[in-house]
Design an enzyme around this catalytic site. Structure first.
Site, PDB file in Angstrom:
ATOM      1  N   ARG A 154       0.814  -1.239   0.000  1.00 40.71           N
ATOM      2  CA  ARG A 154       0.000   0.000   0.000  1.00 40.71           C
ATOM      3  C   ARG A 154       0.833   1.268   0.000  1.00 40.71           C
ATOM      4  O   ARG A 154       0.393   2.321   0.455  1.00 40.71           O
ATOM      5  CB  ARG A 154      -0.981   0.019   1.174  1.00 40.71           C
ATOM      6  CG  ARG A 154      -2.030  -1.076   1.112  1.00 40.71           C
ATOM      7  CD  ARG A 154      -3.245  -0.761   1.969  1.00 40.71           C
ATOM      8  NE  ARG A 154      -4.135  -1.918   2.023  1.00 40.71           N
ATOM      9  CZ  ARG A 154      -4.079  -2.854   2.958  1.00 40.71           C
ATOM     10  NH1 ARG A 154      -3.192  -2.772   3.921  1.00 40.71           N
ATOM     11  NH2 ARG A 154      -4.908  -3.859   2.922  1.00 40.71           N
TER      12      ARG A 154
ATOM     13  N   LYS B 195       3.056  11.382 -11.155  1.00 41.00           N
ATOM     14  CA  LYS B 195       2.154  10.542 -11.953  1.00 41.00           C
ATOM     15  C   LYS B 195       2.868   9.235 -12.269  1.00 41.00           C
ATOM     16  O   LYS B 195       3.964   9.247 -12.829  1.00 41.00           O
ATOM     17  CB  LYS B 195       1.789  11.235 -13.263  1.00 41.00           C
ATOM     18  CG  LYS B 195       0.665  12.224 -13.118  1.00 41.00           C
ATOM     19  CD  LYS B 195       0.126  12.564 -14.500  1.00 41.00           C
ATOM     20  CE  LYS B 195      -1.022  13.539 -14.424  1.00 41.00           C
ATOM     21  NZ  LYS B 195      -1.551  13.849 -15.767  1.00 41.00           N
TER      22      LYS B 195
ATOM     23  N   GLU C  93       8.820  17.672 -25.158  1.00 47.40           N
ATOM     24  CA  GLU C  93       8.260  18.077 -23.855  1.00 47.40           C
ATOM     25  C   GLU C  93       8.871  19.406 -23.389  1.00 47.40           C
ATOM     26  O   GLU C  93       8.220  20.175 -22.684  1.00 47.40           O
ATOM     27  CB  GLU C  93       8.474  16.979 -22.801  1.00 47.40           C
ATOM     28  CG  GLU C  93       7.703  15.677 -23.071  1.00 47.40           C
ATOM     29  CD  GLU C  93       6.233  15.691 -22.614  1.00 47.40           C
ATOM     30  OE1 GLU C  93       5.759  16.706 -22.073  1.00 47.40           O
ATOM     31  OE2 GLU C  93       5.556  14.668 -22.832  1.00 47.40           O
TER      32      GLU C  93
ATOM     33  N   LYS D 290       7.264  22.848 -14.208  1.00 51.15           N
ATOM     34  CA  LYS D 290       6.411  21.727 -13.832  1.00 51.15           C
ATOM     35  C   LYS D 290       6.166  21.697 -12.323  1.00 51.15           C
ATOM     36  O   LYS D 290       5.047  21.454 -11.871  1.00 51.15           O
ATOM     37  CB  LYS D 290       7.015  20.407 -14.302  1.00 51.15           C
ATOM     38  CG  LYS D 290       6.128  19.231 -13.945  1.00 51.15           C
ATOM     39  CD  LYS D 290       6.209  18.064 -14.870  1.00 51.15           C
ATOM     40  CE  LYS D 290       5.166  17.023 -14.456  1.00 51.15           C
ATOM     41  NZ  LYS D 290       5.251  15.801 -15.231  1.00 51.15           N
TER      42      LYS D 290
ATOM     43  N   GLU E 263      -4.340  16.823 -10.183  1.00 52.44           N
ATOM     44  CA  GLU E 263      -4.960  17.195 -11.447  1.00 52.44           C
ATOM     45  C   GLU E 263      -6.470  17.351 -11.347  1.00 52.44           C
ATOM     46  O   GLU E 263      -7.235  16.725 -12.079  1.00 52.44           O
ATOM     47  CB  GLU E 263      -4.591  16.172 -12.534  1.00 52.44           C
ATOM     48  CG  GLU E 263      -4.866  16.717 -13.930  1.00 52.44           C
ATOM     49  CD  GLU E 263      -4.320  15.819 -15.027  1.00 52.44           C
ATOM     50  OE1 GLU E 263      -3.111  15.583 -15.023  1.00 52.44           O
ATOM     51  OE2 GLU E 263      -5.107  15.360 -15.868  1.00 52.44           O
TER      52      GLU E 263
ATOM     53  N   ARG F 194      -3.499  21.659 -13.374  1.00 48.76           N
ATOM     54  CA  ARG F 194      -2.412  20.760 -13.746  1.00 48.76           C
ATOM     55  C   ARG F 194      -2.615  20.126 -15.119  1.00 48.76           C
ATOM     56  O   ARG F 194      -1.660  19.753 -15.791  1.00 48.76           O
ATOM     57  CB  ARG F 194      -2.263  19.653 -12.689  1.00 48.76           C
ATOM     58  CG  ARG F 194      -1.216  18.636 -13.079  1.00 48.76           C
ATOM     59  CD  ARG F 194      -0.852  17.671 -11.972  1.00 48.76           C
ATOM     60  NE  ARG F 194       0.127  16.723 -12.511  1.00 48.76           N
ATOM     61  CZ  ARG F 194       0.900  15.941 -11.784  1.00 48.76           C
ATOM     62  NH1 ARG F 194       0.798  15.967 -10.492  1.00 48.76           N
ATOM     63  NH2 ARG F 194       1.767  15.126 -12.346  1.00 48.76           N
TER      64      ARG F 194
ATOM     65  N   ASN G 199      -0.929  18.335 -19.944  1.00 43.86           N
ATOM     66  CA  ASN G 199      -1.328  17.337 -20.944  1.00 43.86           C
ATOM     67  C   ASN G 199      -1.436  17.927 -22.349  1.00 43.86           C
ATOM     68  O   ASN G 199      -1.937  17.265 -23.261  1.00 43.86           O
ATOM     69  CB  ASN G 199      -2.672  16.710 -20.558  1.00 43.86           C
ATOM     70  CG  ASN G 199      -2.600  15.963 -19.247  1.00 43.86           C
ATOM     71  OD1 ASN G 199      -1.576  15.352 -18.930  1.00 43.86           O
ATOM     72  ND2 ASN G 199      -3.661  16.031 -18.468  1.00 43.86           N
TER      73      ASN G 199
ATOM     74  N   HIS H 127      -1.342  15.879 -25.517  1.00 37.67           N
ATOM     75  CA  HIS H 127      -1.436  14.471 -25.116  1.00 37.67           C
ATOM     76  C   HIS H 127      -2.732  13.800 -25.548  1.00 37.67           C
ATOM     77  O   HIS H 127      -2.755  12.592 -25.736  1.00 37.67           O
ATOM     78  CB  HIS H 127      -1.251  14.331 -23.604  1.00 37.67           C
ATOM     79  CG  HIS H 127       0.182  14.495 -23.163  1.00 37.67           C
ATOM     80  ND1 HIS H 127       0.901  15.643 -23.418  1.00 37.67           N
ATOM     81  CD2 HIS H 127       1.028  13.655 -22.511  1.00 37.67           C
ATOM     82  CE1 HIS H 127       2.133  15.493 -22.920  1.00 37.67           C
ATOM     83  NE2 HIS H 127       2.227  14.314 -22.372  1.00 37.67           N
TER      84      HIS H 127
ATOM     85  N   HIS I 258      -1.727  10.592 -27.328  1.00 31.68           N
ATOM     86  CA  HIS I 258      -2.059   9.259 -26.815  1.00 31.68           C
ATOM     87  C   HIS I 258      -2.739   8.402 -27.875  1.00 31.68           C
ATOM     88  O   HIS I 258      -2.585   7.188 -27.891  1.00 31.68           O
ATOM     89  CB  HIS I 258      -2.951   9.371 -25.580  1.00 31.68           C
ATOM     90  CG  HIS I 258      -2.200   9.756 -24.335  1.00 31.68           C
ATOM     91  ND1 HIS I 258      -2.819  10.096 -23.162  1.00 31.68           N
ATOM     92  CD2 HIS I 258      -0.860   9.845 -24.096  1.00 31.68           C
ATOM     93  CE1 HIS I 258      -1.899  10.381 -22.246  1.00 31.68           C
ATOM     94  NE2 HIS I 258      -0.708  10.246 -22.798  1.00 31.68           N
TER      95      HIS I 258
ATOM     96  N   HIS J  93       6.828   8.457 -27.027  1.00 33.26           N
ATOM     97  CA  HIS J  93       5.854   9.347 -26.401  1.00 33.26           C
ATOM     98  C   HIS J  93       6.084  10.805 -26.826  1.00 33.26           C
ATOM     99  O   HIS J  93       5.150  11.502 -27.240  1.00 33.26           O
ATOM    100  CB  HIS J  93       5.945   9.203 -24.876  1.00 33.26           C
ATOM    101  CG  HIS J  93       5.068  10.149 -24.129  1.00 33.26           C
ATOM    102  ND1 HIS J  93       3.690  10.084 -24.164  1.00 33.26           N
ATOM    103  CD2 HIS J  93       5.373  11.212 -23.332  1.00 33.26           C
ATOM    104  CE1 HIS J  93       3.193  11.058 -23.424  1.00 33.26           C
ATOM    105  NE2 HIS J  93       4.176  11.749 -22.907  1.00 33.26           N
TER     106      HIS J  93
END
Lengths: 360, 360
Positions: A118, A140, A182, A224, A234, A238, A242, A245, A249, A262
């Site tokens: 956990r 993330k 990026e 960032k 997010e 935030r 993206n 993206h 994606h 990516h």
């Protein structure tokens, strides 16, 4: 060496960026403080940097796992293998994982750390430009699902990030370019001055001039860190990170993970997002031209692959950013000013997607 | 119907406990507020209660998955299947999962919700005594790993808990007993008055007298909510809720998950923890006898299975509660007063484990 702090209450952490960090076992031993550690890396990176990490950790190193390089590893089956190794090496609650590699290793390791018992600590040691400027900062973590990118994951902040910019000298050309995408993203969404700074340093960046690359990494991390400190999970602002993206994606998923890197997919995706921003009257032609010119000088792919409009829409609807109400887009309301829009009419989106298909 | 609030800042939620809740679609529709929902249940529970949940959710129900009942499902492979279904049903960020069943369904569903798109909402609708008094409150979610119980998981709080005590009337005898073990646990660790209250109501509990069972559920939730509110992520005091679990997890794991029910293993484990507490001079003979007498009247297993001392120690060292420094035990310093100890000498532990082996 520079130190930058990401302020997140009891989850705050430092980003250490600079040259020669991985060559200094004593310094590494001071930063990687956990009483027991387990390293995850890939077979591109491990031969170069694993020995010095090993030397730094000594008896505290409880095990290591070197995965085949590539996005294909970012999936549940690999995660399951990671757990088997953690169990075998008796990695307990007070131990920490170390992600030594690019975004794939970082995302997978971070998610493994988020779930193991956990949640245990982990350190990011990014060795690609993309991971140094983006993936390793912000907490993330995720693996992919056949239905979409990063669909299974967690927010889990690293205990520290060690970005040794010397590792970028040996980075394959394609990976370096992918990272620059990026870099440009950070400028486009939040910092027009940084955009101008980059425009003035294209040659130095293309030549990987160490001082310039180092400053670039640091500046992106600063942008960032500020965005993430404001909105860790997010729930709002935030999401501007993206940018590119939602389109990117689709490129990654529809062509099969690993076909486009990516960063490459994000580059083409940013151009599409700018075209959509123009269609909606948010960005003017001159601004778009200026951004694309910079990307072209940095040799980034600016054209998406040929996909049918239905393929685009199908994949977009499965994206995490989709809600039951519809699609969400990060758009540019001028250079350096990202906005989030939930109300893009499907007809305008279809125009952009259809038009892009006819591009060379 | 009673409402109890678990105070956890922006993760606070209500526990609704009482009779007839699942028979009231209008009330259910008001509590389950997400715009889109996906139900996970098992084939024991679904035939009884899925239809009324379906009726309550109407168009908002986007899908359902009914798993074979049993602890064997609490593993990564099943989780992977869950993700496939969530992808297929386009479960997005604003949707929520509903766990309709016992602890296995709750733990698995909660963990799926924690990971899907880096965390979506979920509701707990516990239908076993164990889940109502323990598993569905507190935000611990997990799946098992062959090397140990709940090794892979997350802290992820439900949006609400709906505990309909009417569901307990049809619960198989063995499952009901297993739940009573966790009831006794709450009394032993935190509430001597509740212990006396239970002693006075053994017949009513054994007969599942609805009013008594309802009050019992509510009282356990109250104890657990107070402990969890104080220490959500088990950095300290919350660990007392693991009383009996260090031993119990060995029983479950070493015999193969599903052989002993979780509550049964916890019952035998609590007796072992009390023997250890006595060995260390924390609990006296009279106190131990009183606790065991109550457990026997409630027909709980008080003897562990025959396992070698090495098997016990081997499994214990893999438990989440183990640190690189050693094992951690929750012990009783008198009835109703749990304490956490990291310094139990291995010799004393071995005595207890060896002695238990000779029990009938």
């Amino acid at each position: 060496m520079h130190r930058l702090d990401v302020e997140l209450g009891d989850r705050s952490y430092a980003i250490h960026a600079g040259g020669d960090l991985l060559a200094d076992p004593e310094w590494l031993a001071r930063v990687l403080t956990a009483p027991a550690l387990f390293i995850i890396s890939d077979d591109n990176v491990a031969p170069h940097y694993l020995p010095s990490l090993r030397a730094a950790l000594g008896q505290r190193l409880r095990g290591e796992l070197v995965l085949p390089a590539g996005e294909a590893q970012k999936q549940l089956d690999t995660l399951s293998r990671v757990f088997d190794h953690l169990a075998e090496c008796r990695i307990g609650r007070d131990a920490a994982l170390v992600a030594l590699g690019g975004g794939v290793v970082g995302d997978l390791t971070g998610f493994a750390a988020a779930c193991w018992q956990r949640g245990i600590d982990f350190y990011q040691v990014p060795t690609t430009l993309l991971a140094q400027v983006d993936a390793s900062v912000g907490g993330k973590t995720a693996v992919n699902h056949p239905a979409g990118k990063n669909l299974i994951g967690a927010f889990h902040q690293p205990r520290a990030v060690i970005a040794d910019t010397d590792t970028l000298a040996t980075l394959p050309e394609r990976e370096f370019r992918a990272g620059l995408a990026e870099v440009v993203k950070h400028a486009l969404i939040a910092d027009p001055d940084f955009l101008a700074w980059l425009e003035a340093r294209v040659e130095a960046l293309n030549a990987r001039e160490p001082e310039t690359v180092g400053e670039t990494v640091l500046h992106c991390c600063r942008i960032k860190a500020a965005v993430v400190s404001e909105d860790e999970r997010e729930r709002g602002r935030r999401a501007i990170l993206n940018f590119g993206h939602t389109f990117g994606h689709v490129i990654e998923g529809a062509l099969g993970y690993g076909q486009w890197l990516h960063g490459e997919a994000v580059a083409a995706g940013m151009v599409q997002a700018m075209v959509l921003s123009r269609t909606l009257g948010l960005l003017n032609e001159e601004e778009q031209r200026r951004a694309v010119a910079l990307m072209e000088r940095l040799k980034l792919p600016c054209e998406p692959p040929a996909l049918s409009v239905d393929t685009w829409l199908e994949w977009m609807s499965r994206d995490k950013k989709a809600t039951s109400a519809g699609l969400r887009f990060v758009l540019l309301d001028g250079l350096g000013r990202a906005i989030i829009r939930d109300d893009v009419p499907e007809s305008r989106l279809r125009e952009v997607l259809a038009c892009e298909m006819q591009s060379p």
